[in-house]
Design a protein around this motif. Structure first.
Motif, PDB file in Angstrom:
ATOM      1  N   LEU A  43      27.422  54.707  36.030  1.00 38.75           N
ATOM      2  CA  LEU A  43      28.764  54.944  36.542  1.00 38.75           C
ATOM      3  C   LEU A  43      29.515  53.653  36.781  1.00 38.75           C
ATOM      4  N   GLY A  44      30.788  53.689  36.477  1.00 39.42           N
ATOM      5  CA  GLY A  44      31.674  52.606  36.902  1.00 39.42           C
ATOM      6  C   GLY A  44      32.193  52.947  38.286  1.00 39.42           C
ATOM      7  N   SER A  45      33.065  52.100  38.839  1.00 44.39           N
ATOM      8  CA  SER A  45      33.541  52.344  40.197  1.00 44.39           C
ATOM      9  C   SER A  45      34.319  53.657  40.283  1.00 44.39           C
ATOM     10  N   GLY A  46      34.360  54.199  41.481  1.00 47.59           N
ATOM     11  CA  GLY A  46      35.102  55.446  41.691  1.00 47.59           C
ATOM     12  C   GLY A  46      34.322  56.407  42.561  1.00 47.59           C
ATOM     13  N   ASN A  47      34.930  57.582  42.787  1.00 53.25           N
ATOM     14  CA  ASN A  47      34.247  58.638  43.560  1.00 53.25           C
ATOM     15  C   ASN A  47      33.847  59.736  42.591  1.00 53.25           C
ATOM     16  N   TYR A  48      32.648  60.243  42.745  1.00 50.04           N
ATOM     17  CA  TYR A  48      32.152  61.300  41.859  1.00 50.04           C
ATOM     18  C   TYR A  48      31.463  62.359  42.709  1.00 50.04           C
ATOM     19  N   GLU A  49      31.468  63.564  42.181  1.00 51.34           N
ATOM     20  CA  GLU A  49      30.663  64.597  42.841  1.00 51.34           C
ATOM     21  C   GLU A  49      29.878  65.353  41.777  1.00 51.34           C
ATOM     22  N   PHE A  50      28.566  65.281  41.864  1.00 48.57           N
ATOM     23  CA  PHE A  50      27.713  65.966  40.889  1.00 48.57           C
ATOM     24  C   PHE A  50      27.061  67.177  41.556  1.00 48.57           C
ATOM     25  N   THR A  51      26.981  68.240  40.773  1.00 44.65           N
ATOM     26  CA  THR A  51      26.399  69.485  41.294  1.00 44.65           C
ATOM     27  C   THR A  51      25.474  70.060  40.230  1.00 44.65           C
ATOM     28  N   TYR A  52      24.341  70.593  40.654  1.00 40.04           N
ATOM     29  CA  TYR A  52      23.465  71.280  39.691  1.00 40.04           C
ATOM     30  C   TYR A  52      22.470  72.166  40.436  1.00 40.04           C
ATOM     31  N   PRO A  53      21.947  73.171  39.746  1.00 35.86           N
ATOM     32  CA  PRO A  53      20.945  74.037  40.366  1.00 35.86           C
ATOM     33  C   PRO A  53      19.683  73.222  40.646  1.00 35.86           C
ATOM     34  N   PHE A  54      19.106  73.436  41.792  1.00 37.49           N
ATOM     35  CA  PHE A  54      18.024  72.556  42.227  1.00 37.49           C
ATOM     36  C   PHE A  54      16.894  73.339  42.869  1.00 37.49           C
ATOM     37  N   SER A  55      15.676  72.983  42.497  1.00 34.63           N
ATOM     38  CA  SER A  55      14.554  73.501  43.292  1.00 34.63           C
ATOM     39  C   SER A  55      13.488  72.409  43.376  1.00 34.63           C
ATOM     40  N   PHE A  56      12.728  72.428  44.461  1.00 39.22           N
ATOM     41  CA  PHE A  56      11.687  71.419  44.625  1.00 39.22           C
ATOM     42  C   PHE A  56      10.522  71.723  43.696  1.00 39.22           C
ATOM     43  N   LYS A  57       9.953  70.668  43.174  1.00 35.18           N
ATOM     44  CA  LYS A  57       8.785  70.844  42.309  1.00 35.18           C
ATOM     45  C   LYS A  57       7.611  71.277  43.177  1.00 35.18           C
ATOM     46  N   GLU A  58       6.882  72.277  42.744  1.00 39.91           N
ATOM     47  CA  GLU A  58       5.726  72.699  43.562  1.00 39.91           C
ATOM     48  C   GLU A  58       4.543  71.781  43.286  1.00 39.91           C
ATOM     49  N   LEU A 104      19.607  61.719  39.298  1.00 44.05           N
ATOM     50  CA  LEU A 104      19.728  63.022  39.948  1.00 44.05           C
ATOM     51  C   LEU A 104      18.349  63.678  39.962  1.00 44.05           C
ATOM     52  N   PRO A 105      17.787  63.878  41.130  1.00 40.30           N
ATOM     53  CA  PRO A 105      16.409  64.365  41.184  1.00 40.30           C
ATOM     54  C   PRO A 105      16.278  65.784  40.636  1.00 40.30           C
ATOM     55  N   HIS A 106      15.232  66.025  39.886  1.00 41.82           N
ATOM     56  CA  HIS A 106      14.908  67.342  39.298  1.00 41.82           C
ATOM     57  C   HIS A 106      16.138  67.993  38.684  1.00 41.82           C
ATOM     58  N   SER A 107      16.713  67.340  37.719  1.00 46.53           N
ATOM     59  CA  SER A 107      17.966  67.864  37.170  1.00 46.53           C
ATOM     60  C   SER A 107      17.848  68.045  35.659  1.00 46.53           C
ATOM     61  N   ASN A 108      18.680  68.919  35.174  1.00 48.20           N
ATOM     62  CA  ASN A 108      18.709  69.195  33.746  1.00 48.20           C
ATOM     63  C   ASN A 108      20.109  68.911  33.228  1.00 48.20           C
ATOM     64  N   LEU A 109      20.151  68.066  32.218  1.00 51.14           N
ATOM     65  CA  LEU A 109      21.424  67.572  31.701  1.00 51.14           C
ATOM     66  C   LEU A 109      22.450  68.684  31.430  1.00 51.14           C
ATOM     67  N   ASN A 150      12.703  62.337  31.524  1.00 49.18           N
ATOM     68  CA  ASN A 150      11.740  63.273  32.128  1.00 49.18           C
ATOM     69  C   ASN A 150      12.509  64.351  32.885  1.00 49.18           C
ATOM     70  N   GLU A 151      12.215  64.494  34.180  1.00 47.88           N
ATOM     71  CA  GLU A 151      12.863  65.615  34.871  1.00 47.88           C
ATOM     72  C   GLU A 151      14.135  65.218  35.620  1.00 47.88           C
ATOM     73  N   ASN A 152      14.629  64.013  35.327  1.00 46.67           N
ATOM     74  CA  ASN A 152      15.828  63.555  36.036  1.00 46.67           C
ATOM     75  C   ASN A 152      16.927  63.180  35.048  1.00 46.67           C
ATOM     76  N   VAL A 153      18.154  63.369  35.492  1.00 47.98           N
ATOM     77  CA  VAL A 153      19.273  62.882  34.678  1.00 47.98           C
ATOM     78  C   VAL A 153      19.695  61.525  35.236  1.00 47.98           C
ATOM     79  N   LEU A 154      19.862  60.573  34.336  1.00 39.63           N
ATOM     80  CA  LEU A 154      20.340  59.246  34.747  1.00 39.63           C
ATOM     81  C   LEU A 154      21.769  59.084  34.257  1.00 39.63           C
ATOM     82  N   ILE A 155      22.639  58.647  35.138  1.00 41.56           N
ATOM     83  CA  ILE A 155      24.041  58.463  34.734  1.00 41.56           C
ATOM     84  C   ILE A 155      24.484  57.068  35.134  1.00 41.56           C
TER      85      ILE A 155
END
Ligand code: BGC
Length: 917
Positions: A902-917, A867-872, A895-900
């Motif tokens: 996953l096994g099979s299935g449908n998922y929806e992840f949501t988090y506050p996001f801003s582009f790195k300057e 998940l780009p630029h994400s906080n766990l 670092n600045e990404n969360v790695l997850i």
């Protein structure tokens, strides 16, 4: 009250049953050699695959399977007299599983069924599928090759030949198969009806070594009583004009037919109708039909009922038997070419020069179907063009010597005539019509889009409409040029299997369609036409006698495509089968390079069509051919070493790894300075060195910076040709220059991917400036508007924007990555891919400062999402802060990404996001 109670109980059972059903493990999409219930397989160990489905269950992994095969369908149910029982095999493998039973017989139907056990329960036995073998040995052919006795002048194009034969069936027919092949192209009919719907059969292969035959189920075309078979033979690739000028009769000068129809009767009797001297032949209405040159069809010469019984064929000539070896006959690996789409013309245009033109709105490959009524003898002419010139006139100069014209002469018997050509195709968006009787009604003209009938697997879309158009153009480039062999272009006097073009486009092609069978077939021709010294001709099938054999980046098709197919489809067999060819190619290069490990000889196209400045002081981009050849030497050797390892040749893997290290060292010494400068200092040099892993780890960032600087220096423009273009964006994004990769991709001025899009392209152009900004054309000698090579950027869009990325250690998407790398200029993207395990989706958007991504991972596969630029602490899955369990197997902040994981299935992840300057 009683009624209520009853209803309640019924409801309870309904719900219980339903939720029970939804937990079921279901087997779908059963295939044998990538095909659903195929006929005519000539594989001795055909490979099985299936997809697992289960609604509402996550993290499904297959633990074991069992396959049963029988020759009588019922035996599968009773498990009696099975032809093969794999037994319960403990493995997660659900694709590419070879049949491993007794020797298969020719012309036999084998039924098969599979059952799997997963961590979430077991499936029922699947539906029963089958495959049928073809003629596995040349001696299974009892028919003779036949040729016409009609007089011909083989120095020029000849009328199409018609063959016929009548026979009686005096019993009830249970089943019948037709086995057909030809020298030249054939269309077959039984009792007036077309046999199958395939076009351009028997396909194009290295005919003298490998000639395909097709198998058709013709049971429903035959009848009790007198039957008739009719076959038309056209010149095709076999003896028609091909590869420029008056190059004819490449494989032979005579057309020929080989056919046998095997009929099984209720009585148990089997009858075989074969081509022999009892057949007759004649000419018909097709006065000429040639790949490049279109068709001349005189409907007045039609022979009504010529492929029906009781047709008067007294004036037809007896044919002759010819002795031709049957040792080169093979079943089909690839898909058939078919009519795939229909396009309605958009508008009627009268050009300044006075042509009547129809615009179909899409540059396509195929032809137009006409519905017309008029006077006998009226000759309608249809010409084809990809573009109109800047004044709006019909432009055909870029077709060079390809006539690409249809002439239809009406029979005029008062009824509507329907016409489609036979053994030709055109690449066009516009048609110019001459002599149409009466007013043109757009409804009477339809574009028929043809191509190899591959399964469409991928889609890509995003918030930028120009990129969506680019994706559209890439897909149409693929449709237009996957016509039995991968062609460079479909319109001019070329349309050949250029190896370089295919090599650079193969990864993108593997996202858009299932190209494994298509390339499996063609790669066998690559091996068949490989020269004795190991060099690969630049065109396959090799119709130009080893032309430019060994050209770097072209000949490397030998290693690159098998590895691409292995990676995308988990197909190890293509590596096994192609290995001798891959090795011979690398050995050729080893010999050429000698002890210095640098290739500095041979004929090479180089970075074909790279940027060439017209400004006398402007910087062009010429990449030294020694660098290119040595870089591809290293790349092919690396692939060969990996392939050797995969197929269990450990010793050879080590040898080639050592060779690769030597080439890498030599490359660095010769072409890379201590400060990560490439010499020659071109974008292509950096792109290849970085992507082929020829730059030391500690120099990569610096080298990528230099590449980025060159791009910026050119105002965010690329300068790459055929060889650098597929790698440039990957080289940037892999090495810390993501934004520059986007700058390049989103560039709208020449040279760039979007410039043609802005100029109205509907396919990928051969040149960055096929049409210049002042609307004039590039050199007519080489200016195709349907050349897929630059469409190689499609791979980057799937992997970096949508984020669907292969895991090289787990080919075929058994495990993969979802790694979208968003850029401020794109606010949403969606990629879908029907992988060998099932459908993958990565669908993200940025809304009100939130990053929202839905992903689908098919059963028996797994993925790691980044998940780009994400906080766990802020990531939610379906509105709940993520935690392990229910398909989420591991979570990690890196670092600045969360790695997850996953096994099979449908998922929806949501988090506050801003582009790195
Ligand atoms: C073709 C190519 C091919 C090239 C070789 C051209 O005529 O159209 O796409 O790869 O020749 O350089």
């Amino acid at each position: 009250m009683k009624v209520y109670l009853f209803l309640l109980i019924a409801l309870y059972f309904f719900i219980f049953q339903n939720s029970f059903c939804q937990k079921k493990i279901i087997l779908k999409n059963l295939t044998c050699e990538y095909k659903n219930n195929p006929l005519g397989l000539d594989a001795n160990n055909p490979r099985f695959a299936w997809m697992i489905e289960s609604i509402n269950q996550k993290d499904i992994i297959q633990n074991s399977y069992q396959i049963k095969v029988s020759t009588i369908q019922n035996d599968l149910k009773t498990s009696n007299k099975l032809f093969w029982d794999s037994g319960k095999i403990t493995t997660g493998q659900s694709i590419q599983i070879p049949f491993n039973g007794k020797k298969l017989s020719s012309k036999q139907r084998y039924f098969w069924q599979v059952k799997v056990w997963t961590n979430k329960g077991e499936s029922e036995w699947s539906e029963i599928n089958f495959w049928e073998t073809g003629l596995l040995s040349p001696s299974d052919w009892v028919a003779s090759w036949i040729e016409t006795n009609l007089k011909e002048d083989i120095s020029k194009t000849q009328p199409t030949q018609y063959f016929r034969k009548e026979f009686k069936s005096n019993d009830n027919i249970i089943s019948a198969r037709a086995y057909i092949t030809s020298h030249g192209l054939y269309e077959a009919f039984i009792n007036g009806k077309r046999v199958g719907d395939a076009l351009f059969t028997p396909g194009w292969t290295s005919y003298n070594k490998r000639l395909q035959y097709q198998v058709y189920d013709v049971t429903s075309l035959l009848k009790n009583g007198t039957n008739a078979i009719g076959v038309i033979l056209g010149e095709g690739w076999y003896r028609g004009t091909l590869a420029w000028d008056n190059n004819r009769n490449i494989y032979g000068s005579q057309l020929a037919l080989l056919m046998q129809v095997e009929i099984k009767y209720a009585s148990g009797k089997v009858e075989t109708i074969v081509t022999d001297e009892s057949w007759k032949s004649s000419m018909g209405p097709i006065l000429s039909s040639e790949i490049y040159n279109g068709e001349v069809y005189d409907a007045r010469l039609e022979k009504k009922g010529w492929s029906d019984a009781n047709f008067g064929d007294n004036d037809w000539k007896i044919v002759k038997n010819v002795s031709i070896s049957k040792d080169n006959l093979i079943g089909m690996d690839g898909p058939l070419v078919r009519r795939i789409d229909e396009i309605k013309p958009l508008k009627l245009i009268f050009t300044p020069k006075g042509d009547t033109v129809l615009d179909l709105g899409q540059n396509m490959t195929g032809w137009v179907k006409l519905k017309v009524k008029g006077n006998k003898g009226t000759k309608i002419t249809i010409r084809h063009a990809e573009v109109l010139d800047k004044n709006g006139n019909f432009y055909t100069e870029n077709l060079r010597k390809a006539n690409a014209q249809l002439e239809y002469i009406l029979k005029g018997d008062g009824i509507e005539e329907i016409y489609e050509p036979h053994f030709t195709f055109m690449g066009f968006r516009y048609i110019a019509i001459k002599n149409w009787p009466g007013k043109i009604d757009l409804n009477n003209i339809t574009g028929i889009v043809i191509h190899s009938d591959m399964e469409k697997t991928g889609s890509f879309e995003c918030s930028n409409p120009l990129l969506n158009k680019l994706q559209h153009n890439i897909q149409w480039g693929q449709k237009g040029n996957f016509l039995d062999v991968p062609t460079d272009c479909p319109q001019r006097d070329e349309r050949l299997g250029w190896t370089g073009d295919a090599e650079v486009f193969a990864p993108t092609a593997s996202y858009n369609y299932n190209v494994a069978p298509f390339f499996t077939k063609w790669m066998k021709d690559v091996a068949a036409d490989q020269l004795e010294n190991g060099a690969i001709p630049a065109i396959i099938p090799d119709v130009l006698h080893g032309v430019m054999a060994g050209a770097c980046g072209w000949a490397d098709v030998a290693t690159i495509i098998p590895y691409v197919i292995y990676s995308h489809f988990g197909d190890k067999q293509i590596l096994e089968k192609q290995y001798p060819s891959m090795k011979a190619w690398v050995e050729f290069m080893r010999k050429t390079a000698g002890q210095k490990f640098i290739i500095n000889s041979g004929n090479h196209f180089g970075d074909w069509l790279s940027y060439n400045s017209t400004d006398p002081g402007g910087e062009s981009a010429y990449t030294d051919k020694d660098l290119l050849a040595t870089a591809f030497f290293a790349y092919s050797t690396d692939i060969l070493s990996k392939s050797a390892k995969i197929i269990g040749k450990e010793d050879e893997a080590r040898d080639y790894e050592a060779l690769h290290n030597n080439i890498k060292k030599a490359f660095q010494k010769e072409f890379i300075t201590a400060d990560a400068r490439l010499s020659p200092n071109t974008q292509t040099a950096y792109a290849l060195a970085l992507e082929f892993d020829l730059v030391n780890e500690d120099q990569k960032i610096k080298a990528a910076e230099r590449l980025a600087n060159d791009i910026k220096h050119r105002g965010n423009h690329l300068s790459t040709g055929f060889l650098g273009t597929p790698h440039i964006a990957q080289a940037l994004s892999h090495n810390g220059q993501l934004q520059v990769a986007y700058d390049l991709l989103l560039q709208e001025s020449y040279p760039s991917w979007l410039f043609p899009v802005k100029m109205g392209a509907t396919t990928i152009w051969e040149r960055w400036d096929g049409i210049k900004s002042d609307s004039t054309f590039q050199d007519k000698g080489m200016n195709s508007f349907n050349h897929y090579a630059y469409g190689a950027i499609g791979d980057w869009m799937y992997t970096n924007i949508a984020g669907i990325t292969l895991d090289p250690k787990n080919p075929g998407y058994k495990h993969f990555f979802v790694r979208p790398q968003p850029d401020k200029r794109i606010l949403s993207a969606k990629g879908t891919l029907i992988s060998p395990y099932g459908k993958i989706i990565s669908d993200w958007k940025i809304v009100n400062g939130m990053f929202i991504i839905s992903v689908t991972i098919p059963p028996n596969s797994s993925a790691e999402i980044k998940l780009p630029h994400s906080n766990l602490s802020q990531v939610r899955e379906k509105n709940v802060i993520i935690k392990k369990g229910d398909g989420i197997n591991e979570i990690q902040q890196l670092n600045e990404n969360v790695l997850i994981k996953l096994g099979s299935g449908n998922y929806e992840f949501t988090y506050p996001f801003s582009f790195k300057e």
